[in-house]
Design an enzyme around this catalytic site. Structure first.
Site, PDB file in Angstrom:
ATOM      1  N   TYR A 190      -2.606  -1.284  10.631  1.00 36.85           N
ATOM      2  CA  TYR A 190      -2.814  -1.995   9.367  1.00 36.85           C
ATOM      3  C   TYR A 190      -1.681  -1.662   8.386  1.00 36.85           C
ATOM      4  CZ  TYR A 190      -3.866  -2.004   4.457  1.00 36.85           C
ATOM      5  OH  TYR A 190      -3.729  -2.128   3.098  1.00 36.85           O
ATOM      6  N   HIS A 191      -1.435  -0.353   8.169  1.00 38.14           N
ATOM      7  CA  HIS A 191      -0.390   0.025   7.209  1.00 38.14           C
ATOM      8  C   HIS A 191       0.962  -0.546   7.648  1.00 38.14           C
ATOM      9  CE1 HIS A 191      -3.448   3.103   5.955  1.00 38.14           C
ATOM     10  NE2 HIS A 191      -2.929   2.884   4.776  1.00 38.14           N
ATOM     11  N   THR A 197       0.826  -1.205   0.000  1.00 45.51           N
ATOM     12  CA  THR A 197       0.000   0.000   0.000  1.00 45.51           C
ATOM     13  C   THR A 197       0.862   1.257   0.000  1.00 45.51           C
ATOM     14  OG1 THR A 197      -1.833   1.073   1.135  1.00 45.51           O
ATOM     15  CG2 THR A 197      -0.223  -0.002   2.534  1.00 45.51           C
TER      16      THR A 197
HETATM   17  P1  NAD Z   1     -11.224  -7.022   1.051  1.00 46.41           P
HETATM   18  O1  NAD Z   1     -11.254  -7.031   2.538  1.00 46.41           O
HETATM   19  O2  NAD Z   1     -12.475  -6.682   0.322  1.00 46.41           O
HETATM   20  O3  NAD Z   1     -10.688  -8.437   0.518  1.00 46.41           O
HETATM   21  C1  NAD Z   1      -9.712  -9.196   1.190  1.00 46.41           C
HETATM   22  C2  NAD Z   1     -10.152 -10.659   1.149  1.00 46.41           C
HETATM   23  O4  NAD Z   1      -9.173 -11.458   1.806  1.00 46.41           O
HETATM   24  C3  NAD Z   1     -11.479 -10.874   1.880  1.00 46.41           C
HETATM   25  O5  NAD Z   1     -12.393 -11.559   1.051  1.00 46.41           O
HETATM   26  C4  NAD Z   1     -11.099 -11.702   3.109  1.00 46.41           C
HETATM   27  O6  NAD Z   1     -12.117 -12.625   3.485  1.00 46.41           O
HETATM   28  C5  NAD Z   1      -9.826 -12.398   2.637  1.00 46.41           C
HETATM   29  N1  NAD Z   1      -8.901 -12.750   3.734  1.00 46.41           N
HETATM   30  C6  NAD Z   1      -8.429 -11.940   4.720  1.00 46.41           C
HETATM   31  N2  NAD Z   1      -7.622 -12.624   5.539  1.00 46.41           N
HETATM   32  C7  NAD Z   1      -7.569 -13.891   5.066  1.00 46.41           C
HETATM   33  C8  NAD Z   1      -6.888 -15.073   5.490  1.00 46.41           C
HETATM   34  N3  NAD Z   1      -6.127 -15.085   6.583  1.00 46.41           N
HETATM   35  N4  NAD Z   1      -7.038 -16.208   4.771  1.00 46.41           N
HETATM   36  C9  NAD Z   1      -7.837 -16.226   3.651  1.00 46.41           C
HETATM   37  N5  NAD Z   1      -8.509 -15.133   3.211  1.00 46.41           N
HETATM   38  C10 NAD Z   1      -8.376 -13.992   3.922  1.00 46.41           C
HETATM   39  O7  NAD Z   1     -10.044  -6.033   0.632  1.00 46.41           O
HETATM   40  P2  NAD Z   1      -9.733  -5.353  -0.797  1.00 46.41           P
HETATM   41  O8  NAD Z   1     -10.206  -3.957  -0.752  1.00 46.41           O
HETATM   42  O9  NAD Z   1     -10.149  -6.252  -1.894  1.00 46.41           O
HETATM   43  O10 NAD Z   1      -8.150  -5.310  -0.734  1.00 46.41           O
HETATM   44  C11 NAD Z   1      -7.377  -6.390  -1.186  1.00 46.41           C
HETATM   45  C12 NAD Z   1      -5.902  -6.137  -0.930  1.00 46.41           C
HETATM   46  O11 NAD Z   1      -5.504  -4.933  -1.579  1.00 46.41           O
HETATM   47  C13 NAD Z   1      -5.560  -5.969   0.546  1.00 46.41           C
HETATM   48  O12 NAD Z   1      -4.337  -6.608   0.816  1.00 46.41           O
HETATM   49  C14 NAD Z   1      -5.417  -4.471   0.705  1.00 46.41           C
HETATM   50  O13 NAD Z   1      -4.525  -4.174   1.741  1.00 46.41           O
HETATM   51  C15 NAD Z   1      -4.884  -4.049  -0.656  1.00 46.41           C
HETATM   52  N6  NAD Z   1      -5.247  -2.657  -0.995  1.00 46.41           N
HETATM   53  C16 NAD Z   1      -6.577  -2.276  -1.065  1.00 46.41           C
HETATM   54  C17 NAD Z   1      -6.884  -0.962  -1.394  1.00 46.41           C
HETATM   55  C18 NAD Z   1      -8.302  -0.462  -1.464  1.00 46.41           C
HETATM   56  O14 NAD Z   1      -8.512   0.752  -1.642  1.00 46.41           O
HETATM   57  N7  NAD Z   1      -9.315  -1.321  -1.346  1.00 46.41           N
HETATM   58  C19 NAD Z   1      -5.845  -0.046  -1.665  1.00 46.41           C
HETATM   59  C20 NAD Z   1      -4.513  -0.485  -1.574  1.00 46.41           C
HETATM   60  C21 NAD Z   1      -4.230  -1.785  -1.233  1.00 46.41           C
HETATM   61  N1  USQ Z   2     -10.904  10.454   4.708  1.00 46.24           N
HETATM   62  C1  USQ Z   2     -11.715  11.552   4.869  1.00 46.24           C
HETATM   63  N2  USQ Z   2     -13.044  11.347   4.994  1.00 46.24           N
HETATM   64  C2  USQ Z   2     -13.611  10.112   4.947  1.00 46.24           C
HETATM   65  C3  USQ Z   2     -12.776   8.989   4.775  1.00 46.24           C
HETATM   66  C4  USQ Z   2     -11.424   9.199   4.664  1.00 46.24           C
HETATM   67  O1  USQ Z   2     -11.245  12.695   4.906  1.00 46.24           O
HETATM   68  O2  USQ Z   2     -14.835  10.013   5.070  1.00 46.24           O
HETATM   69  C5  USQ Z   2      -9.455  10.651   4.534  1.00 46.24           C
HETATM   70  C6  USQ Z   2      -8.575   9.923   5.559  1.00 46.24           C
HETATM   71  O3  USQ Z   2      -8.384  10.701   6.714  1.00 46.24           O
HETATM   72  C7  USQ Z   2      -7.305   9.704   4.751  1.00 46.24           C
HETATM   73  C8  USQ Z   2      -7.786   9.563   3.319  1.00 46.24           C
HETATM   74  O4  USQ Z   2      -9.113  10.098   3.278  1.00 46.24           O
HETATM   75  O5  USQ Z   2      -6.492  10.847   4.807  1.00 46.24           O
HETATM   76  C9  USQ Z   2      -7.820   8.137   2.801  1.00 46.24           C
HETATM   77  O6  USQ Z   2      -8.626   7.347   3.675  1.00 46.24           O
HETATM   78  P1  USQ Z   2      -9.284   5.987   3.184  1.00 46.24           P
HETATM   79  O7  USQ Z   2     -10.119   5.438   4.286  1.00 46.24           O
HETATM   80  O8  USQ Z   2      -9.901   6.167   1.848  1.00 46.24           O
HETATM   81  O9  USQ Z   2      -7.978   5.101   2.915  1.00 46.24           O
HETATM   82  P2  USQ Z   2      -6.978   4.372   3.901  1.00 46.24           P
HETATM   83  O10 USQ Z   2      -7.438   4.332   5.291  1.00 46.24           O
HETATM   84  O11 USQ Z   2      -5.616   4.908   3.665  1.00 46.24           O
HETATM   85  O12 USQ Z   2      -7.041   2.868   3.369  1.00 46.24           O
HETATM   86  C10 USQ Z   2      -7.455   2.534   2.043  1.00 46.24           C
HETATM   87  C11 USQ Z   2      -7.723   1.030   2.025  1.00 46.24           C
HETATM   88  C12 USQ Z   2      -6.428   0.298   2.362  1.00 46.24           C
HETATM   89  C13 USQ Z   2      -5.329   0.742   1.421  1.00 46.24           C
HETATM   90  C14 USQ Z   2      -5.154   2.251   1.421  1.00 46.24           C
HETATM   91  C15 USQ Z   2      -4.243   2.741   0.314  1.00 46.24           C
HETATM   92  O13 USQ Z   2      -8.732   0.707   2.972  1.00 46.24           O
HETATM   93  O14 USQ Z   2      -6.635  -1.098   2.242  1.00 46.24           O
HETATM   94  O15 USQ Z   2      -4.131   0.145   1.796  1.00 46.24           O
HETATM   95  O16 USQ Z   2      -6.438   2.858   1.122  1.00 46.24           O
HETATM   96  S1  USQ Z   2      -3.193   4.045   0.872  1.00 46.24           S
HETATM   97  O17 USQ Z   2      -4.007   5.063   1.508  1.00 46.24           O
HETATM   98  O18 USQ Z   2      -2.516   4.551  -0.282  1.00 46.24           O
HETATM   99  O19 USQ Z   2      -2.261   3.451   1.824  1.00 46.24           O
END
Ligand code: NAD
Ligand code: USQ
Length: 387
Positions: free
Chosen positions: A181-182, A144
């Site tokens: 988490y991060h 991330t």
């Molecule tokens: P999500 O929570 O929708 O999907 C993750 C899936 O992994 C879920 O279906 C969950 O059941 C499964 N999972 C979690 N732990 C597990 C385990 N121990 N064994 C088997 N399955 C397991 O999340 P997403 O938004 O699809 O994100 C997917 C990946 O991308 C994550 O690693 C997240 O950190 C990364 N990511 C997401 C975003 C975003 O904006 N959604 C941004 C950057 C990175």
């Molecule tokens: N934010 C607001 N208002 C809201 C929600 C969020 O101002 O209602 C702000 C937060 O404070 C933050 C930014 O928007 O500054 C992003 O927040 P977010 O909840 O959209 O994203 P984040 O918590 O960083 O996490 C999400 C995904 C995570 C992924 C990450 C990518 O849930 O899985 O890793 O985005 S990144 O941010 O580049 O690390």
């Protein structure tokens, strides 16, 4: 290629599995459905209804004739992980399967520990299984952008060329993440780099920005193929939340002054980036890092774009920031690696925002407005911490 997608019941894993299958790869998927359990725990739900993984896989086969093998289990269970890799014999493993909400990891000690154990142990099991069963398997792992934090220098793709007291080295880019988490992603990155260095594994760490959007060409084929769309204050990401808030007539919840800037990416580019990473593997022993984002935008800027395109009234509410994060900071990210492999980005457009308004209107009656307000305070997780 034979590609195993871990976490394929989730928001991004499911569309990626379909995209890879559509591109002609032989795909298997795995999940333990824990994401659906977080919904029960928190009393929230995806805005767009989703089918069970089994129904989705059957619908895909019915529509396209393409089979997808399914493994149900937990990556922290080493026996399950090893058996799955032995059975499917993938050439690439795409790893999405982690607890991915920063606020969830900041609820309290229990959730922080769960997040780090789930994420770090799951990834370690995958690394060991690959090393012992077939070290040639390419691991494509979701990291991330938040691993880097918001440093006052340019953010490079994972590595930094450094000159210090007359000597030079290439080091992992220093990290300063903003949640437990991060931090789990930072720990994963270090473990992966170490595994590449000592065992000669090949891995790509995709430091992805905040994803927006809900549909890809494959999920749009049939309602049964829809992926989830989270809008609540724990799992909903910022642009997706602002779209739902605009449609529901709820003020857009900008935390703090909104000057905090993030890398963002369209879900259609996410699936394409994964395909490019799989089809162009890292070399044996290489820990390759790409910054998987297509543009940078401040939170206030995102709110402005959503409000501008909404064909009605929409207001912005600046809430006291429940997180501890920098405002008014420098942010300049290198993200050329995936473009060099062939990515043509979809930048944030009117059409995309309008289509998200339409999806939200279709399911508006499912929205729980109570789930909008942020309820988890970064400063409150430690007993007795000053608010
Ligand atoms: P999500 O929570 O929708 O999907 C993750 C899936 O992994 C879920 O279906 C969950 O059941 C499964 N999972 C979690 N732990 C597990 C385990 N121990 N064994 C088997 N399955 C397991 O999340 P997403 O938004 O699809 O994100 C997917 C990946 O991308 C994550 O690693 C997240 O950190 C990364 N990511 C997401 C975003 C975003 O904006 N959604 C941004 C950057 C990175
Ligand atoms: N934010 C607001 N208002 C809201 C929600 C969020 O101002 O209602 C702000 C937060 O404070 C933050 C930014 O928007 O500054 C992003 O927040 P977010 O909840 O959209 O994203 P984040 O918590 O960083 O996490 C999400 C995904 C995570 C992924 C990450 C990518 O849930 O899985 O890793 O985005 S990144 O941010 O580049 O690390």
């Amino acid at each position: 290629m034979r590609i195993l997608v871990l976490g394929a019941d989730g928001y991004l894993g499911w569309p990626t599995a379909l995209h890879l299958s559509q591109a002609g790869h032989d795909v298997a998927v795995a999940d333990n459905f824990v994401r659906r359990q977080y919904d029960f725990e928190l009393g929230i739900d995806s805005l767009v209804p989703i089918e069970s993984l089994q129904t989705r896989v059957a619908a895909w086969r019915e529509l396209t004739g393409k089979p997808i093998e399914t493994f149900v289990g937990d990556l922290t269970d080493a026996d399950f992980t090893y058996q799955m890799i032995r059975d499917f014999r993938p050439e690439a493993v795409v790893h999405f399967a982690e607890q991915r909400a920063a606020p969830y990891s900041m609820i309290d000690r229990k959730h922080a520990v769960y997040t780090q154990v789930n994420n770090v142990v799951g990834t370690l099991n995958v690394l060991y299984a690959i090393a012992e069963i077939d070290p040639d398997i390419h691991l494509v792992k979701l990291g991330t952008m938040g691993e880097y934090g918001t440093p006052n220098i340019d953010i490079e793709e994972g590595w930094l060329e450094l000159e210090y007291k007359g000597r030079k080295d290439r080091v992992l880019y220093p990290k300063r993440p903003g949640s437990f988490y991060h931090l789990s992603k930072v720990h994963d990155s270090h473990n992966m780099e170490f595994a590449c260095r000592i065992w000669g594994l090949r891995a790509t760490d995709l430091n992805q920005g905040v994803v927006y959007g809900q549909q890809t060409p494959e999920t749009a084929l049939d309602d049964r193929l829809a992926t989830r769309f989270d809008y609540d204050s724990v799992f909903g990401t910022v642009l997706n939340r602002f779209v739902v808030q605009a449609v529901l007539g709820h003020p857009l919840t900008v935390y703090g002054n909104g000057s905090q800037t993030r890398g963002i990416i369209d879900i259609r580019d996410t699936v394409r980036c994964i395909q490019l990473a799989c089809e162009n593997p890292a070399d044996p022993g290489e820990f390759r890092v790409f910054n998987q984002m297509t543009e940078s935008m401040s939170v206030a800027g995102i709110a402005e774009v959503v409000a501008e395109h909404f064909p009605g009234e929409s207001t912005v509410d600046h809430l006291a920031n429940p997180r501890v994060e920098r405002e008014n900071h420098y942010y300049n990210v290198t993200h050329t690696g995936l473009v060099e492999l062939g990515l043509t980005p979809h930048l944030l457009s009117d059409t995309l925002i309008t289509s998200l308004f339409d999806i939200t209107k279709r399911y508006a009656e499912r929205v729980d407005l109570g789930a909008m307000q942020p309820s988890i305070d970064w400063r409150g997780a430690r007993a007795g911490a000053p608010r």
